[in-house]
Write an enzyme that holds these catalytic residues in place. Structure first.
Site, mmCIF file in Angstrom:
data_model
loop_
_atom_site.group_PDB
_atom_site.id
_atom_site.type_symbol
_atom_site.label_atom_id
_atom_site.label_comp_id
_atom_site.label_asym_id
_atom_site.label_seq_id
_atom_site.Cartn_x
_atom_site.Cartn_y
_atom_site.Cartn_z
ATOM 1 N N ASP A 60 0.818 -1.215 0.000
ATOM 2 C CA ASP A 60 0.000 0.000 0.000
ATOM 3 C C ASP A 60 0.852 1.266 0.000
ATOM 4 O OD1 ASP A 60 -2.709 -0.179 -0.322
ATOM 5 O OD2 ASP A 60 -3.150 -0.572 1.779
ATOM 6 N N GLY B 269 -13.008 4.953 4.387
ATOM 7 C CA GLY B 269 -13.526 3.685 4.866
ATOM 8 C C GLY B 269 -13.337 3.626 6.365
#
Length: 402
Positions: free
Chosen positions: A152, A212
């Site tokens: 990531d 999120g």
């Protein structure tokens, strides 16, 4: 099995309470955005875990209470085996949150790499341990399968040094303490999807809001990361479901020195007891908290201030990144909250009206791809993310190159 059998890439996204998977064909060119099938085990470690996959409604599963993640991974392997139909999984791609300063390109999994990555667990304790556990198990159980780690942090390798360096003594930079950036697989997907939908506009001054349970913003120019809100650890930047986001370090010193919290207690507070859940006392989910805004007394007050703070932090950071970009052409919402919570988008855009943003209320309500009016100076868009496809694509390219 014969080597002539069609080969598949299995993508695993292992978290603290869920394991998501998606299956892609190895040889497809171009790689389809939609997997052959996907699914997830969720509620791992909780009282009622369940499993669902393409074409199958979620159903309860029983997991070993002492080793629930191992049991969940085994269950997924068994379910995949039943759907192979003459095909075989030859490669497993893992989403790994933190690659540190050493790993930023897709990398073949080895025991040495696993040992290195374990040193980054303190930087992402909610995420880092679980893909490493899955990698280790597969190395033992299926050494014939090629495993690839996709990081990531990789997409933010383009950050200029001024965005990476922390205002600590320079020796900290030399030891590897720096702003790495996260949610990179999601932002990588945006670098492909946004120009397809918005053309050259996406190559200009773009901010993507990945909202999120974890949340961050990425400022992009020419489809590359030039600034981001989540830096050294998964605590940085925006207020999140249970995490603080950026916090005055003096508050941490106070918790330790005056309130005498242990480091473990501070960590638990910052990661698990703060954010929307901590302020509201109700939930880490905005869609749940918003239902209590009109409750009487303290419950309603805490729900209102929690959401106001949540939105304020998003607006504040979008403003900061707009300044870094020198303006804003495209604002994109993605991930669970960003894609599905119209009221969050409405409140953020309302407070950004000074940028010339004008929201189309009807388009916003139905989660349309473009939710701004034609008269808006900034285009506001929704774009569902697809981290699994990015991991599969990176793995496919690595296999071809290797």
């Amino acid at each position: 099995m014969s080597n002539s059998q069609p080969s598949l890439i299995l993508v695993l996204n292992c978290g603290s309470s869920s394991i998501k998977f998606a299956v892609f064909p190895v040889d497809a060119d171009p790689l389809p955005r939609t997997p052959l099938w996907n699914g997830k085990v969720q509620g791992i470690g909780g009282p009622a875990p369940n499993f669902g996959e393409s074409g199958v409604e979620p159903f309860p599963v029983e997991l070993d209470a002492e080793h629930p993640h191992t049991a969940a991974l085994q269950f997924i392997q068994e379910r995949i085996s039943k759907r192979l139909d003459g095909r075989r999984v030859t490669t497993v791609a893992h989403r790994v949150v933190h690659g540190g300063s050493r790993y930023w390109a897709p990398t073949l999994v080895t025991q040495q790499m696993l040992d290195d990555l374990r040193s980054y667990i303190p930087l992402a304790p909610l995420h880092q341990p679980f893909p490493l556990k899955a990698m280790g198990l597969l190395l033992e159980q299926r050494p014939d399968i090629v495993q690839v780690a996709c990081f990531d942090t990789a997409f933010h390798h383009s950050l200029p040094k001024v965005e990476q360096i922390l205002p600590l003594p320079y020796s900290a930079w030399e030891r590897g303490l720096r702003r790495y950036g996260f949610h990179g697989l999601s932002y990588d997907y945006m670098s492909h999807a946004l120009p397809e939908r918005h053309g050259d506009l996406a190559r200009g001054r773009t901010i993507v809001a990945h909202l999120g349970s974890g949340a961050s913003l990425c400022a992009m120019q020419n489809l590359e990361s030039v600034a981001t809100t989540m830096g050294f650890s998964a605590l940085d930047g925006l207020m999140m479901g249970t995490r603080t986001g950026s916090l005055d370090p003096g508050a941490l010193l106070y918790l330790v020195e005056v309130e005498r919290l242990s480091l473990e207690e501070v960590g638990s507070t910052l990661y698990n007891q703060s954010g929307l859940l901590g302020v509201s006392g109700i939930s880490a989910e905005p869609r749940v908290v918003v239902k209590h805004e009109n409750d009487p007394g303290e419950a309603g007050e805490r729900a209102r201030i929690a959401l106001a703070l949540y939105v304020r932090r998003i607006v504040r950071e979008i403003g900061a990144l707009t300044a870094v970009l020198g303006g804003l052409d495209l604002l994109v919402f993605t991930a669970g909250v960003g894609e599905h919570n119209a009221f969050v988008r409405e409140r953020v855009c309302r407070d950004l009206a000074f940028l010339g943003i004008k929201l189309d209320a009807d388009a916003n309500t139905i989660n349309a791809p473009v939710i701004s009016t034609t008269g808006s100076r900034v285009r506001v868009a929704l774009e569902p993310t697809n981290e699994e496809w990015v991991a599969a694509r990176c793995t496919q390219k690595l296999m071809i190159a290797g």
